[in-house]
Write a protein that holds these residues in place. Structure first.
Motif, PDB file in Angstrom:
ATOM      1  N   PHE A   1      16.478  27.178   7.773  1.00  0.00           N
ATOM      2  CA  PHE A   1      15.501  27.611   8.770  1.00  0.00           C
ATOM      3  C   PHE A   1      14.154  27.023   8.379  1.00  0.00           C
ATOM      4  N   ILE A   2      13.401  26.594   9.356  1.00  0.00           N
ATOM      5  CA  ILE A   2      12.028  26.143   9.109  1.00  0.00           C
ATOM      6  C   ILE A   2      11.103  27.209   9.677  1.00  0.00           C
ATOM      7  N   VAL A   3      10.349  27.856   8.757  1.00  0.00           N
ATOM      8  CA  VAL A   3       9.523  29.016   9.114  1.00  0.00           C
ATOM      9  C   VAL A   3       8.052  28.631   9.015  1.00  0.00           C
ATOM     10  N   PRO A   4       7.336  28.538  10.146  1.00  0.00           N
ATOM     11  CA  PRO A   4       5.907  28.180  10.091  1.00  0.00           C
ATOM     12  C   PRO A   4       5.043  29.380   9.695  1.00  0.00           C
ATOM     13  N   ILE A   5       4.314  29.246   8.594  1.00  0.00           N
ATOM     14  CA  ILE A   5       3.437  30.325   8.106  1.00  0.00           C
ATOM     15  C   ILE A   5       2.004  30.013   8.514  1.00  0.00           C
ATOM     16  N   THR A   6       1.418  30.904   9.299  1.00  0.00           N
ATOM     17  CA  THR A   6       0.044  30.690   9.776  1.00  0.00           C
ATOM     18  C   THR A   6      -0.996  31.400   8.914  1.00  0.00           C
ATOM     19  N   ASP A   7      -0.597  32.439   8.167  1.00  0.00           N
ATOM     20  CA  ASP A   7      -1.539  33.146   7.295  1.00  0.00           C
ATOM     21  C   ASP A   7      -1.659  32.361   5.988  1.00  0.00           C
ATOM     22  N   THR A   8      -2.365  31.233   6.072  1.00  0.00           N
ATOM     23  CA  THR A   8      -2.423  30.322   4.935  1.00  0.00           C
ATOM     24  C   THR A   8      -3.242  30.857   3.765  1.00  0.00           C
ATOM     25  N   ASP A   9      -4.039  31.895   3.994  1.00  0.00           N
ATOM     26  CA  ASP A   9      -4.809  32.496   2.901  1.00  0.00           C
ATOM     27  C   ASP A   9      -3.949  33.421   2.042  1.00  0.00           C
ATOM     28  N   ASN A  10      -2.778  33.797   2.561  1.00  0.00           N
ATOM     29  CA  ASN A  10      -1.907  34.731   1.837  1.00  0.00           C
ATOM     30  C   ASN A  10      -0.471  34.210   1.791  1.00  0.00           C
ATOM     31  N   VAL A  11      -0.336  32.913   1.484  1.00  0.00           N
ATOM     32  CA  VAL A  11       0.992  32.302   1.454  1.00  0.00           C
ATOM     33  C   VAL A  11       1.893  33.009   0.450  1.00  0.00           C
ATOM     34  N   LYS A  12       1.346  33.365  -0.691  1.00  0.00           N
ATOM     35  CA  LYS A  12       2.131  34.033  -1.729  1.00  0.00           C
ATOM     36  C   LYS A  12       2.744  35.327  -1.200  1.00  0.00           C
ATOM     37  N   THR A  13       1.961  36.123  -0.482  1.00  0.00           N
ATOM     38  CA  THR A  13       2.436  37.403   0.054  1.00  0.00           C
ATOM     39  C   THR A  13       3.483  37.196   1.141  1.00  0.00           C
ATOM     40  N   VAL A  14       3.243  36.235   2.030  1.00  0.00           N
ATOM     41  CA  VAL A  14       4.181  35.978   3.127  1.00  0.00           C
ATOM     42  C   VAL A  14       5.509  35.474   2.580  1.00  0.00           C
ATOM     43  N   VAL A  15       5.468  34.551   1.614  1.00  0.00           N
ATOM     44  CA  VAL A  15       6.701  34.027   1.031  1.00  0.00           C
ATOM     45  C   VAL A  15       7.470  35.133   0.313  1.00  0.00           C
ATOM     46  N   ALA A  16       6.746  36.022  -0.370  1.00  0.00           N
ATOM     47  CA  ALA A  16       7.415  37.150  -1.035  1.00  0.00           C
ATOM     48  C   ALA A  16       8.132  38.026  -0.012  1.00  0.00           C
ATOM     49  N   ALA A  17       7.503  38.231   1.153  1.00  0.00           N
ATOM     50  CA  ALA A  17       8.131  39.033   2.208  1.00  0.00           C
ATOM     51  C   ALA A  17       9.359  38.316   2.771  1.00  0.00           C
ATOM     52  N   LEU A  18       9.276  37.005   2.943  1.00  0.00           N
ATOM     53  CA  LEU A  18      10.432  36.238   3.413  1.00  0.00           C
ATOM     54  C   LEU A  18      11.592  36.349   2.430  1.00  0.00           C
ATOM     55  N   ARG A  19      11.277  36.282   1.141  1.00  0.00           N
ATOM     56  CA  ARG A  19      12.332  36.384   0.131  1.00  0.00           C
ATOM     57  C   ARG A  19      12.983  37.765   0.150  1.00  0.00           C
ATOM     58  N   THR A  20      12.202  38.785   0.427  1.00  0.00           N
ATOM     59  CA  THR A  20      12.763  40.134   0.541  1.00  0.00           C
ATOM     60  C   THR A  20      13.718  40.231   1.729  1.00  0.00           C
ATOM     61  N   VAL A  21      13.294  39.671   2.881  1.00  0.00           N
ATOM     62  CA  VAL A  21      14.146  39.686   4.074  1.00  0.00           C
ATOM     63  C   VAL A  21      15.446  38.936   3.803  1.00  0.00           C
ATOM     64  N   VAL A  22      15.342  37.785   3.152  1.00  0.00           N
ATOM     65  CA  VAL A  22      16.531  36.983   2.860  1.00  0.00           C
ATOM     66  C   VAL A  22      17.475  37.737   1.923  1.00  0.00           C
ATOM     67  N   ASP A  23      16.924  38.317   0.863  1.00  0.00           N
ATOM     68  CA  ASP A  23      17.757  39.034  -0.111  1.00  0.00           C
ATOM     69  C   ASP A  23      18.476  40.215   0.531  1.00  0.00           C
ATOM     70  N   ASP A  24      17.801  40.852   1.495  1.00  0.00           N
ATOM     71  CA  ASP A  24      18.382  42.044   2.138  1.00  0.00           C
ATOM     72  C   ASP A  24      19.419  41.690   3.196  1.00  0.00           C
ATOM     73  N   ASN A  25      19.488  40.424   3.628  1.00  0.00           N
ATOM     74  CA  ASN A  25      20.332  40.099   4.783  1.00  0.00           C
ATOM     75  C   ASN A  25      21.404  39.040   4.523  1.00  0.00           C
ATOM     76  N   VAL A  26      21.434  38.435   3.341  1.00  0.00           N
ATOM     77  CA  VAL A  26      22.491  37.464   3.084  1.00  0.00           C
ATOM     78  C   VAL A  26      23.778  38.202   2.728  1.00  0.00           C
ATOM     79  N   SER A  27      24.878  37.657   3.139  1.00  0.00           N
ATOM     80  CA  SER A  27      26.167  38.309   2.906  1.00  0.00           C
ATOM     81  C   SER A  27      26.769  37.865   1.585  1.00  0.00           C
ATOM     82  N   ALA A  28      27.846  38.543   1.194  1.00  0.00           N
ATOM     83  CA  ALA A  28      28.544  38.188  -0.038  1.00  0.00           C
ATOM     84  C   ALA A  28      29.090  36.767   0.073  1.00  0.00           C
ATOM     85  N   GLY A  29      29.056  36.055  -1.040  1.00  0.00           N
ATOM     86  CA  GLY A  29      29.544  34.683  -1.043  1.00  0.00           C
ATOM     87  C   GLY A  29      28.508  33.662  -0.649  1.00  0.00           C
TER      88      GLY A  29
END
Length: 721
Positions: free
Chosen positions: A131-159
């Motif tokens: 997925f290509i995710v455009p981040i517009t809150d460029t002043d808080n890239v660290k926070t947005v990426v951390a939130a994306l990683r949380t969403v990914v970790d919570d939604n990927v399936s086994a395997g």
């Protein structure tokens, strides 16, 4: 023995003056100290922001903002499966894309699109989607990426495994790596300095007085730097922030050690601590001020750089040196005056009332200038006095041999995935992307072309080796909502073309593709511009290499003029400049060998040689200033050759201590897992030690002794001694 010029202030002044000075610095530290944690809020690690406005990639970025009406930074979310992903499962992955698009800071969809996220895009081998995710809150890239990683970790399936990478992911991990600057870096640097001072002075009190001087200087400097960055006067980056801390602590400690040495020496000759601090301050003022001025002016020469990162570091570091000077010449003298001999407890200097070197022993009478000098520095002085030419030739041969390794320095930039030395989710994800997709996906080459030539330019781009795909930018639209092909977005007669690279966007192969496009596309359409992530890295490296050739002569010329004014000589300054240049080359040569064959680094940032030069030359001249100003002082009294030996003997231990302290503080930069800082840490730390042990202890005094009084030409001293 009390000089008629010794001054002891009135009792009330002895109370008021230290109190006022110490309170002023306490206030500066109280206000500036808490600002330390706020520096990251005004700091940027975006490489593009440091390019000059004239760079081609900067022009492309400006057009890109205008045409897309967005400053979005792309993050790439890649999901890898243990087995082949069935087409029926792509609907589940599409739901993940919607959730990623709902994260705060991600670009909102336009029109009837459900999300601005592109994907899921399946790989050709069917074992991954991205997925290509455009981040517009460029002043808080660290926070947005951390939130994306949380969403990914919570939604990927086994395997399956997932990573958030791309420009935004790498930027977030870079910011995380710089996180230690606010705490661990300062702690390691201060701890190292404290231990060295304990070993050198064997005093409990003195290390604290010197460290207070350094830390208060840093707090005041940070306050000014923070305000300047907040007001937009300078651009602050993580690397500038780290270098500021190290430079202030190291420089303030060096200046403090010189003053402390003079104070200790004076306490043996006068009983009054105020008379002693007066003598010490007068004696140390010229070399400390000259040393500080040399470093400040050398750093300000970075203003001639075309890279905004280099240009900003100049005034940032110069501010730090200014406060290092002020604290060493105001705060420390008052602290020493308050504590007096107690500052050296438990080994307090004793009042002898006479100059130690006036005591002559039978074995000392043979060599003038070494009277009263004991231990290592007497042996070094004897070596120089008896075999000056052999000594400096041997030292020079050693330095030239070390400098031979400079040809192996690979300072032409490194891939962004190699910049972070610690574990990085983005770096790991980038490897997965390269394994399953076109390695440059998510970080396209961006071409700006005239709308009338759009099709011709697009065909030329597609036909270029190293480009796997290219398309005109049509905006954030939903292509399934209409049967017609969306029209390209046009602004002021210009269009964007996004081209996907076959190789990784920060690789040498990708940079060559950009060079090829810049050479061939103008033949298709006049005024075409080529930019993007790869072009930014390419322009940064090219600009840094031009800066090296431009700034080195300026720095050398400025330092040479300062030394001529300070030493009232032409020969001695030329000798000192030559010594620090060969010392720099030797440090760079050894560093290249260590980087390639010990640490196994893939290369070095193009700015590493320039930063290493500025710090080593400016700081290396510092120690020669400390030495030669004392040599000149002694030469006026006892003659040049005895003065050289005397100056070397009385400054040997303090300058060596200062060199070890500075090397230790710069070595502390290595705790930040960023390739650039680790390399600068090694180059400067090793270079300072090399300069202290070989250049200042052997090469310079031996050459000066061999030349004799002619080193002071054309001043009157060259004829008197």
């Amino acid at each position: 023995m009390k000089s008629r010029t010794d001054w002891t202030p009135a009792r009330w002044l002895r109370i008021v003056l230290p109190a006022v000075v110490i309170v002023i610095w306490l206030v500066a530290a109280g206000v500036g100290g808490p600002t330390f944690g706020k520096l990251s809020s005004v700091s940027s690690n975006d490489q593009a922001s440091f390019l000059p406005a004239s760079a081609e990639s900067t022009e492309v970025q400006d057009w890109q903002r205008k045409i897309t009406a967005s400053d979005a930074i792309p993050a790439i979310v890649v999901v890898e499966s243990d087995s082949t992903i069935a087409k029926a499962d792509l609907a589940d992955y599409a739901a993940l894309g919607v959730k990623l698009g709902a994260v705060d800071g991600v670009q909102a969809p336009e029109g009837d699109a459900e999300t601005s996220v592109a994907g899921p895009i399946p790989s050709d081998d069917g074992k991954a989607v991205e997925f290509i995710v455009p981040i517009t809150d460029t002043d808080n890239v660290k926070t947005v990426v951390a939130a994306l990683r949380t969403v990914v970790d919570d939604n990927v399936s086994a395997g399956t495994q997932a990573w958030v990478t791309g420009p935004a992911g790498l930027t977030a991990d870079l910011v995380n790596a710089f996180g230690g600057i606010d705490g661990i870096l300062l702690l390691v640097a201060v701890g190292a300095v404290f231990l060295i001072l304990l070993l050198v002075y064997r005093s409990i009190v003195l290390p604290f007085l010197v460290l207070f001087t350094s830390i208060f200087a840093l707090c005041a400097a940070i306050l000014i730097v923070y305000l300047f960055a907040l007001w937009g006067w300078i651009k602050l980056s993580g690397q500038s922030q780290g270098i500021l801390s190290i430079l202030v602590i190291g420089a303030a400690t060096d200046y403090s050690l010189l003053l402390v040495a003079r104070f200790r020496e004076s306490l043996a000759h006068v009983e009054s601590r105020w008379a002693a601090i007066g003598r010490a301050w007068k004696a140390a003022l010229e070399p400390i001020a000259a040393s500080g001025a040399t470093v400040i002016i050398a750093l300000l020469c970075l203003l001639f750089s075309d890279l905004n990162s280099n240009k900003s570091l100049g005034p940032i570091a110069a501010i730090g040196i200014v406060f290092s000077l002020l604290s060493a010449l105001t705060l420390l003298p008052m602290l020493l005056a308050v504590f007096g001999r107690a500052a050296f407890w438990p080994f307090r200097p004793k009042f002898t009332g006479e100059h130690e070197h006036e005591h002559k022993h039978a074995d000392e009478a043979q060599i003038a200038g070494l009277e009263g000098i004991r231990g290592l520095w007497r042996r070094v002085g004897v070596l120089i006095a008896r075999r000056p030419r052999v000594t400096w030739v041997a030292a020079l041969v050693l330095l030239v041999a070390c400098a031979a390794g400079v040809t192996q320095l690979k300072a032409n930039g490194v891939q962004q995935t190699d910049v972070i030395l610690s574990q990085s989710d983005a770096v790991d994800g980038q490897k997965v992307v390269a394994e399953h997709f076109d390695a440059g996906s998510g970080s396209p080459v961006v071409i700006v072309a005239d709308e009338n030539d759009a099709d011709a330019v697009l065909d030329a781009v597609t036909a270029t080796d190293g480009i796997s795909d290219a398309s005109l930018y049509t905006g954030n639209t939903n292509p399934t909502a209409t049967a017609t092909t969306p029209e390209p977005v046009v602004k002021d007669g210009r269009v964007l073309i996004n081209a996907t690279l076959s190789s990784e966007a920060d690789s040498a192969e990708a940079e060559q593709v950009v060079r090829d496009l810049r050479e061939t596309l103008p033949k298709t359409s006049e005024g075409v511009l080529v930019g993007g992530v790869t072009a930014i890295a390419l322009d940064t490296n090219d600009t840094a290499q031009r800066d090296l050739l431009k700034i080195i002569p300026i720095v050398l010329a400025v330092i040479l003029i300062i030394l001529m004014l300070l030493l009232r000589s032409v020969v001695a300054p030329v000798l000192l400049i030559g010594s620090v240049v060969i010392s720099y080359a030797a440090a760079l040569g050894v560093s290249a060998l260590v980087f390639n064959h010990v640490f196994g680094f893939p290369g070095a940032d193009a700015a590493v040689p320039l930063f290493g030069f500025v710090f080593l030359v400016a700081l290396g001249v510092d120690y020669n200033i400390f030495l030669m100003t004392r040599v000149r002082e002694e030469s006026l009294r006892i003659g040049t050759r005895p003065g050289i030996l005397r100056g070397l003997g009385v400054t040997g231990s303090v300058i060596t201590s200062a060199g070890v302290v500075l090397a230790a503080t710069f070595a502390a930069l290595a705790v930040i897992p960023i390739l650039f800082l680790v390399q600068i840490a090694f180059i400067v730390a090793f270079g300072v030690l090399l300069d202290t042990v070989i250049v200042r202890s052997l090469l310079v005094p031996a050459v000066s002794y061999d030349i004799g009084r002619a080193i002071w030409w054309p001043s009157r001293l060259s004829r008197l001694s």
